[in-house]
Motif scaffolding. Structure first.
Motif: not given
Length: 126
Positions: A6-7, A12, A15-16
Motif C-alpha cells: 500500500q506504500n 496507490q 488503486h485510484k
C-alpha cells in the motif's frame, strides 16, 4: 523501505484508477453490464492486484513477472478507455481523466520495475 504494498506509489495510482473505473462503468449502458463492464473492471483490478501479489515475492524474476502482468492489464485498460470513448459511453472529460491516470500508473509501474531490475539483491522496495 516499504512495509506494505500500500506504500508503493505504483499501487496507490493503480488503486485510484480502479476506483475511477468502477465509477465510470456504472454509467455505461445497461446492455454492457455483462460485456464490457466486467472486462474493464477485471483488467483494472488486475493491475493493482498483481502489484500487491508481486510485492512479497522473493526473487527478482518473480517480482518482475507480476509487474509484467500488471503492465499487460494496464495496456488492456488503455484500450478499454479508447473503446469506451469511441462508443460514446464516456465524455471527453472522463476520457482525459482516465488517460491521465493510466499514464501516471504506467510511468510509476515502469519506474518500480526498473528499480527491481537494477537492484543487486531482492528486497521489498518502495
Amino acid at each position: 523501505m516499504s512495509n506494505t504494498f500500500q506504500n508503493l506509489l505504483a499501487w496507490q495510482a493503480s488503486h485510484k484508477f480502479v476506483l475511477d473505473v468502477y465509477k465510470t462503468t456504472c454509467l455505461f449502458p445497461r446492455h454492457e453490464r455483462f460485456a464490457l463492464c466486467p472486462q474493464f473492471e477485471r483488467a483494472a483490478v488486475s493491475i493493482a492486484a498483481n502489484i500487491a501479489e508481486g510485492y512479497r515475492k522473493i526473487s527478482k524474476a518473480d517480482k518482475l513477472r507480476f509487474m509484467n502482468i500488471s503492465q499487460g492489464s494496464l495496456e488492456e485498460c488503455r484500450y478499454y478507455i479508447i473503446l469506451s470513448h469511441d462508443l460514446g459511453y464516456i465524455d471527453q472529460n472522463r476520457y482525459a481523466l482516465l488517460c491521465e491516470e493510466i499514464e501516471n500508473t504506467s510511468r510509476l509501474l515502469n519506474a518500480y520495475s526498473r528499480k527491481i531490475k537494477e537492484s543487486t539483491f531482492c528486497e521489498t522496495m518502495e
